[in-house]
Design a protein around this motif. Sequence first.
Motif, short mmCIF file in Angstrom:
data_model
loop_
_atom_site.label_atom_id
_atom_site.label_comp_id
_atom_site.label_asym_id
_atom_site.label_seq_id
_atom_site.Cartn_x
_atom_site.Cartn_y
_atom_site.Cartn_z
N CYS A 57 21.63 -10.43 -36.72
CA CYS A 57 20.73 -11.20 -35.86
C CYS A 57 21.21 -11.14 -34.41
N GLY A 58 20.29 -11.28 -33.50
CA GLY A 58 20.63 -11.48 -32.09
C GLY A 58 21.47 -10.35 -31.52
N THR A 59 22.54 -10.76 -30.86
CA THR A 59 23.44 -9.79 -30.24
C THR A 59 24.05 -8.84 -31.27
N ALA A 60 24.38 -9.37 -32.43
CA ALA A 60 24.96 -8.52 -33.48
C ALA A 60 23.95 -7.45 -33.92
N SER A 104 28.32 -9.92 -38.15
CA SER A 104 28.22 -11.32 -37.75
C SER A 104 29.52 -11.80 -37.12
N GLN A 105 29.42 -12.34 -35.93
CA GLN A 105 30.60 -12.91 -35.28
C GLN A 105 31.11 -14.09 -36.10
N SER A 106 30.22 -15.05 -36.37
CA SER A 106 30.64 -16.30 -37.01
C SER A 106 30.91 -16.12 -38.49
N THR A 109 26.03 -17.00 -40.29
CA THR A 109 24.59 -16.95 -39.97
C THR A 109 23.76 -16.88 -41.26
N VAL A 155 28.57 -19.98 -26.26
CA VAL A 155 27.47 -19.67 -27.17
C VAL A 155 27.02 -18.21 -27.01
N ALA A 156 26.92 -17.76 -25.77
CA ALA A 156 26.49 -16.39 -25.54
C ALA A 156 27.61 -15.42 -25.90
N SER A 157 27.30 -14.50 -26.76
CA SER A 157 28.30 -13.58 -27.28
C SER A 157 28.62 -12.47 -26.29
N GLN A 164 32.26 -5.64 -32.01
CA GLN A 164 31.36 -5.20 -33.08
C GLN A 164 31.03 -3.73 -32.89
N LEU A 241 18.51 -10.26 -23.39
CA LEU A 241 18.81 -11.45 -24.22
C LEU A 241 19.80 -12.37 -23.50
N LYS A 242 20.83 -11.79 -22.90
CA LYS A 242 21.81 -12.60 -22.16
C LYS A 242 21.11 -13.39 -21.06
N GLU A 245 18.94 -16.32 -22.52
CA GLU A 245 19.66 -17.47 -23.07
C GLU A 245 20.46 -18.21 -22.01
#
Length: 369
Positions: A57-60, A104-106, A109, A155-157, A164, A241-242, A245
Amino acid sequence: EKGGYDYFMLKEIAEQPKAVADTLLGRIDASGALSLDEVRISPSELREVDKVVVVACGTAFHAGLIAKYAIEHWTRIPCEVELASEFRYRDPILDARTLVIAISQSGETMDTLMALRHAREQGARVLAVCNTNGSTIPRESDAVLYTHAGPEVAVASTKAFLTQLVACYLVALYLGQVRGTKWGDEIQAVVRDLSRISCEVERVLETMEPVRELARSLAGKNTVLFLGRHVGYPVALEGALKLKELAYMHAEGFAAGELKHGPIALIEEDLPVVVVVPSPRGRSVLHDKIVSNIQEIRARGARTIVIAEEGDEAVVPYADHLIRIPATPTLLQPLVATVPLQVFACELATARGNEVDQPRNLAKSVTVE
Ligand code: F6R
């Protein structure tokens, strides 16, 4: 905690050279061979793989889009990339020879977790690329390659994204190595360039003051567009995206080749358009195409912000603002081209008075749908 920086995001941007180096550490030996025994998928199993599917998702997800170019080019294995939130509700075609890479960073997700469960139910093998030790996604995967970005608080990766990418390159190169595809001079050269890349990221960070200045001068704008081709296209998506957000601005990334199919209608006087330019060496056709795209939008009034390799003189006449990045092989360029876009978004957010580390409406880890 913030190590003298005003925001965690600034600290994490600055930590990227180390994060990249740490993610490579111990994974390339002195002879330039990759050793990823830690992933626990045997070389014989990897030789069986006939399809790779990346979910995130998202940045990943943007990291996954870039991974596709590397995986297909270096391994000749077909690779698809899909948003986890779409994949999980579809009926994808997978089997035991499919390698699913969940980024996924976290590691928490929800959509990515559900996508990997969906994949495993159908017999696919899942490799997690994750930054958080012992989190749910690696625990539920068959194998894991950890990114060594260290904790990401903003929050912003940023640093998680770069690591990654590194992890995906390592997986692609390793697949190429165990399968013997294209394992030769080209790959050896890439491995050498990858080992040096953290110094290049450092050099980019040293030249960011003009980018900050430019960002401040655009604080009153409503829209910024981003264009790229090849791996520069996901970089453009990530830049947009950056900006969404952090700066809460309307920002969109496009494949430059799509301009004529619609987006060019958006170009108007003084609209800032960031263009990520591929290296003029190597696949020079990509470079020449984008130079004509820059000419086209500039002729229609766009204010062009051009990110181009040092020594690329062809872009100079058409760049209202020129951001230089070091020369790298095309596939590795996202590691250096993304950094100015992070700095740009962070500075614009600050100039607009936004909360950089905690943008409105966003959470660091999206554990709900
Ligand atoms: C953007 C951002 C998000 C995350 C996305 C996936 O800056 O941080 O788009 O990339 O929510 O999160 P992880 O990687 O933890 O699965």
